[in-house]
Scaffold this motif. Structure first.
Motif, short mmCIF file in Angstrom:
data_model
loop_
_atom_site.label_atom_id
_atom_site.label_comp_id
_atom_site.label_asym_id
_atom_site.label_seq_id
_atom_site.Cartn_x
_atom_site.Cartn_y
_atom_site.Cartn_z
N UNK A 85 49.68 -10.28 4.80
CA UNK A 85 50.57 -10.61 3.68
C UNK A 85 51.16 -12.00 3.94
N UNK A 86 50.52 -13.02 3.42
CA UNK A 86 50.93 -14.40 3.71
C UNK A 86 52.30 -14.72 3.09
N UNK A 87 52.53 -14.25 1.86
CA UNK A 87 53.82 -14.48 1.22
C UNK A 87 54.92 -13.76 2.00
N UNK A 88 54.66 -12.54 2.42
CA UNK A 88 55.63 -11.82 3.23
C UNK A 88 55.93 -12.55 4.52
N UNK A 89 54.89 -13.14 5.14
CA UNK A 89 55.08 -13.88 6.39
C UNK A 89 55.95 -15.11 6.16
N UNK A 90 55.69 -15.84 5.08
CA UNK A 90 56.50 -17.02 4.78
C UNK A 90 57.96 -16.62 4.52
N UNK A 91 58.15 -15.51 3.82
CA UNK A 91 59.51 -15.02 3.55
C UNK A 91 60.21 -14.68 4.86
N UNK A 92 59.50 -13.98 5.75
CA UNK A 92 60.09 -13.60 7.04
C UNK A 92 60.43 -14.84 7.86
N UNK A 93 59.53 -15.82 7.89
CA UNK A 93 59.78 -17.03 8.68
C UNK A 93 60.93 -17.83 8.08
N UNK A 94 61.00 -17.85 6.74
CA UNK A 94 62.10 -18.56 6.08
C UNK A 94 63.45 -17.97 6.45
N UNK A 95 63.49 -16.68 6.67
CA UNK A 95 64.75 -16.03 7.05
C UNK A 95 65.16 -16.36 8.49
N UNK A 96 64.25 -16.89 9.26
CA UNK A 96 64.58 -17.31 10.63
C UNK A 96 65.30 -18.66 10.63
#
Length: 284
Positions: free
Chosen positions: A126-137
């Protein structure tokens, strides 16, 4: 036809290829890192995450670029993290390591002012999910930079003087098919339009710019580049799907050190590639 259908990647086995390839690309990534300092003041960056760090070549470059930051090399492969620690020790860099695999390990990453993900997001279903998770970091004002896309490496002229012309274009097509299969087999795989700027915006970030950086090493190449080209083409030969017998025979000639027309001896071997960096900022 030659068939090797596995999409499983043994990252520890690939360590020499990964490290040497990253080292050869350092001039290209140094330009990219310099561009990042235009988007983030080096003095304001206290913590950097290199997600999917591999053997730590880019981690050490990021430590050099952001001299006041703690840089954390993040990877799930113990052998690659061990090499990252060795590289950092050799260079006196401020690089620590963290064993974590995304998406499950994202909470262990902690906060950062810069998150760099070099060709790692496409290994997450899930690339969008990964970007969302990394953005929250990211801390407020922090930057996410992902290296995705660009131009595949080219090493040879279109006509080698033997075999069917256009070998590299056909190898790229084979690799593209392998990549598609690899993506579909990832856990939680979701198909997305790979408009990275739009995906970063959908992840709740503010796109901050996209640039592509070129690496051009013309013939005659240095010995270390020739050695890397041999390693890279050998991997193509071992994992490529659906090669014709003619193309397989051409690759065998290219990899035969006793053949004067092989990669070991050809005067026309070169190295040309490009990598695209997409950036986005956390604004709240």
């Amino acid at each position: 036809m030659t068939h090797h259908h596995s999409t499983r990647i043994d990252w520890s086995e690939m360590l020499p290829l990964l490290e040497q390839g990253a080292e050869i690309r350092i001039p290209m990534y140094r330009q990219a890192a310099s561009w990042l300092t235009e988007l983030l003041s080096p003095g304001s960056v206290q913590r950097v995450l290199d997600v999917g760090s591999g053997p730590g070549v880019l981690s050490c470059l990021l430590a050099e670029t952001f001299p006041y930051a703690e840089v954390v090399a993040v990877d799930p492969t113990p052998e690659l993290l061990e090499r990252a620690r060795e590289r950092a020790a050799e260079r006196g860099g401020r690089v620590t390591t963290l064993a974590a695999e995304l998406p499950d390990g994202v909470d262990a990453l902690g906060e950062a002012d810069l998150v760099w993900a070099g060709e790692s997001v496409h290994h997450i279903g899930d690339q969008l999910g990964a970007l969302t998770d990394l953005g929250r970091r990211l801390r407020p004002g922090g930057l996410l930079a992902i290296a995705e896309g660009g131009l595949p490496p080219r090493y040879l002229p279109r006509d080698l003087g033997f075999g069917r012309p256009g070998l590299e274009a056909r190898l790229e097509a084979v690799t593209a098919d392998w990549f598609t299969t690899m993506r579909t087999e990832l856990p939680g795989s979701r198909r997305e339009t790979e408009d990275w700027r739009a995906l970063l915006a959908a992840a709740g970030l503010a796109p901050a710019g996209t640039r592509t950086f070129l690496l051009d090493i013309p013939a005659p190449v240095p010995a270390v580049v020739r050695e890397h080209v041999v390693m890279a083409v050998d991997r193509h030969r071992r994992v490529a799907d659906d090669l014709t017998e003619e193309d397989a025979a051409t690759l065998d000639r290219l990899l035969d050190p006793a053949d004067p027309a092989s990669l070991h001896h050809r005067p026309d071997v070169h190295f040309l590639t490009a990598r695209t960096i997409h950036t986005a900022r956390r604004v709240n």
